[in-house]
Design an enzyme around this catalytic site. Structure first.
Site, PDB file in Angstrom:
ATOM      1  N   CYS A 290       0.797  -1.237   0.000  1.00 60.16           N
ATOM      2  CA  CYS A 290       0.000   0.000   0.000  1.00 60.16           C
ATOM      3  C   CYS A 290       0.825   1.281   0.000  1.00 60.16           C
ATOM      4  CB  CYS A 290      -0.941   0.027   1.199  1.00 60.16           C
ATOM      5  SG  CYS A 290      -2.178  -1.272   1.141  1.00 60.16           S
TER       6      CYS A 290
ATOM      7  N   HIS B 100      -1.584   6.310   2.221  1.00 59.21           N
ATOM      8  CA  HIS B 100      -1.593   5.355   3.319  1.00 59.21           C
ATOM      9  C   HIS B 100      -1.448   6.177   4.595  1.00 59.21           C
ATOM     10  CE1 HIS B 100      -1.231   1.319   4.960  1.00 59.21           C
ATOM     11  NE2 HIS B 100      -0.471   1.893   5.879  1.00 59.21           N
TER      12      HIS B 100
END
Ligand SMILES: *[C@@H]1O[C@H](CO)[C@@H](O)[C@H](O)[C@H]1NC(C)=O
Ligand SMILES: *[C@@H]1O[C@H](CO)[C@@H](O)[C@H](O)[C@H]1NC(C)=O
Ligand SMILES: *[C@@H]1O[C@H](CO)[C@@H](O)[C@H](O)[C@H]1NC(C)=O
Ligand SMILES: *[C@@H]1O[C@H](CO)[C@@H](O)[C@H](O)[C@H]1NC(C)=O
Ligand SMILES: *[C@@H]1O[C@H](CO)[C@@H](O)[C@H](O)[C@H]1NC(C)=O
Ligand SMILES: *[C@@H]1O[C@H](CO)[C@@H](O)[C@H](O)[C@H]1NC(C)=O
Length: 513
Positions: free
Chosen positions: A70, A124
């Site tokens: 991510c 993120h």
């Protein structure tokens, strides 16, 4: 000077969108979504809303994330720089404090007269975006995170005995959940509120909405299982770990082993295998979670102003049992390939399908060209000298040619990478997602139309440099004969010339592709 087709195309964009009104931009990022959508040819998917969007969009079917994790992927996408340039392969550094004050996509729009807003998981969260999702640089107002995301890892799934546990597979009754809702529903509501509030505004908006599903755990309303009866779920034909797969390439999907329903299976570390009945349930749940997000996206798109460029993509894919893996954390197509749909009002009136090789770093220059908020982004010449530049290539010229039925130039190769702490899969350190200080090996991968070639080489986490002379393993897959990447040809003497050629191109990198 851009080619004449591009100039014409951009003029068309301008005419379609009206001379004064800059188009709005809606960027939808779906967490861990591989191209498992009906409009990408997955017949087991049920995604009517995304399919409808694709019918009036450019649909890119060969798009790759730069790393299947991510934070590195999102920072790479949003700054148009590769993990190697950001020095980010884990979750724990913020580029502005480590490598340079690089401009992001939303920041560029904000600095060029747009109101920019982030809902859900776009950056993120945490250290890699300085605990603020890069506010105030990227966003006009502080970002929105659904309150119920705090229950992500809480025991809220009902097991067979009626107790609440932390399961991987977690269909729920919404009303019985904490606060009576789910994170993605909260994000949808906030996005609808924002779009209505912007309706009369003079400034155009750049809205990014990041949906959390189908990321694990598969927590979604029960009803979406109805679209995916278990008897209709088939296992991948390549559900076994390929015998020719080097150990260093294997990821033992540690994150899902910690879930109650998987723990009960006592699957052996690091190779499993996952029992078939559970593999079926995992695939079913991934598909149902995807249908859930598709439904929310449908509800969102109803509120979007027609003068809006809509992009739908993901940070990376997810292996649903292919090669015996249930995760991202690798260089395989299963983990690195993502959907990309770009709707340009008035221009993409029908579906325009592209199989050109594309990278997520291409999105930034593409959006700059499509909205013409400013001059095209220059290609980064050195690592730190340019604040706003790109390591990708604008798709606008390609889209222009496609639209006009002309032959379009495209990339000859795309690049991904994945780090490991050692040759063996390990729990400590977690070889699926090692911290920077533990990274000893980097798997650099080049993907052309014909091959995927990966070299796992020694890596120094202090200098961020590979040592190409110390090679731990090589992988070569033919995409002509073996689209699923099951047969590693790296040991075949007859492939030596191909490997030499690909090795050279891998070292030369993206600038030469
Ligand atoms: C980084 O860029 C932002 C936005 O352009 C600017 O406000 C800030 O002062 C810069 N920081 C440094 C350390 O140069
Ligand atoms: C990151 O956050 C810290 C703590 O809030 C702040 O002091 C620092 O200035 C931020 N970094 C940048 C580049 O804005
Ligand atoms: C249900 O309870 C029984 C007895 O305590 C236990 O053996 C079993 O593992 C439980 N099942 C699940 C799915 O937790
Ligand atoms: C937008 O303008 C319309 C028509 O003037 C008005 O009815 C509506 O309440 C306005 N909406 C907002 C959110 O201000
Ligand atoms: C499940 O499979 C059957 C038989 O192939 C098919 O008729 C049915 O439409 C499928 N159901 C769904 C929801 O896809
Ligand atoms: C789990 O597996 C290990 C080795 O594979 C075995 O020794 C152990 O008895 C198993 N435990 C249970 C509860 O089945």
């Amino acid at each position: 000077m851009p080619p004449i087709t591009v100039v014409i195309f951009l003029l068309l964009v301008k005419l379609e969108l009206g001379n004064c009104a800059k188009p709005n931009v809606l960027l939808i990022i779906v967490d861990d979504l591989k191209p498992s959508l009906r409009c990408f040819g997955d017949r087991n998917a049920y995604t009517p809303n995304i399919d409808r969007l694709s019918e009036k969009s450019f649909v890119f079917r060969n798009v790759f994330a730069q790393q299947a994790l991510c934070a590195p992927s999102r920072n790479s996408l949003l700054t148009s720089r590769r993990p190697n340039s950001l020095h980010l392969y884990d979750f724990y550094s913020y580029w502005r404090s480590t490598v340079g004050n690089f401009t992001t996509i939303p920041q560029y729009f904000r600095e060029n007269g747009y109101h920019t807003y982030s809902i859900g998981k776009v950056f993120h969260p945490g250290k890699s975006s300085n605990f603020t999702d890069d506010y105030p640089y990227s966003w006009s107002t502080p970002t929105f995170h659904p309150k119920t995301e705090q229950f992500m890892n809480s025991p809220v799934c009902v097991d067979q005995n009626g107790s609440l546990v932390k399961n991987l597979i977690c269909p729920v009754i919404i009303e019985s959940q904490p606060d009576g809702t789910l994170p993605d529903i909260e994000s949808l509501n906030e996005a609808v509120r924002y779009l209505e509030y912007r309706r009369n505004a003079t400034k155009p908006y750049f809205l990014a909405v990041g949906f959390h599903k189908p990321h694990v755990p598969f927590k979604f309303p029960f009803k979406y299982l109805d679209y995916h009866p278990i008897k209709n779920v088939s296992l991948p034909t390549n559900k076994d770990r390929p015998s020719s797969l080097p150990l260093v390439a294997w990821n033992p999907w540690t994150d899902i082993r910690l879930r109650h329903d998987i723990e009960l299976l006592n699957v052996s570390f690091p190779f499993g295998p996952m029992p078939d009945h559970m593999s079926r349930k995992i695939i079913q749940a991934y598909n149902a979670a995807t249908t859930y997000v598709d439904d929310l996206i449908g509800q969102l798109l109803v509120h979007v102003d027609p003068n809006t460029i809509v992009i739908l993509t993901a940070d990376h894919g997810w292996s649903r049992g292919e090669h015996g893996e249930f995760s991202k954390f690798s260089n395989y197509d299963e983990a690195t390939k993502v959907p990309l749909i770009i709707h340009v009002p008035g221009l993409s009136t029908g579906e325009i399908i592209s199989d050109a090789l594309v990278e997520l770093v291409d999105l930034f220059p593409t959006l700059v060209d499509l909205t013409q908020v400013a001059e095209s982004l220059p290609i980064c010449s050195k690592l730190v000298d340019e604040i706003a530049c790109t390591e990708g290539r604008s798709l606008a010229p390609y889209m222009a040619c496609k639209k006009m039925g002309k032959v379009a130039r495209q990339k000859s190769a795309v690049f991904t990478q994945y780090p490991r702490p050692g040759v063996q899969p390990t729990l400590h350190p977690n070889s699926d997602k090692p911290h920077l200080k533990d990274i000893k090996i980097m798997g650099y991968s080049i993907r052309t139309n014909a091959y995927r070639y990966t070299e796992w080489v020694k890596f120094d986490p202090q200098t961020y440099k590979p040592n190409w002379k110390k090679v731990y393993a090589k992988e070569l897959y033919s995409h002509i004969f073996d689209k699923k990447e099951d047969l590693n040809l790296a040991e075949r003497p007859e492939m030596e010339d191909v490997m030499k050629h690909l090795h050279r191109r891998l070292k030369l990198g993206w600038r030469h592709a």
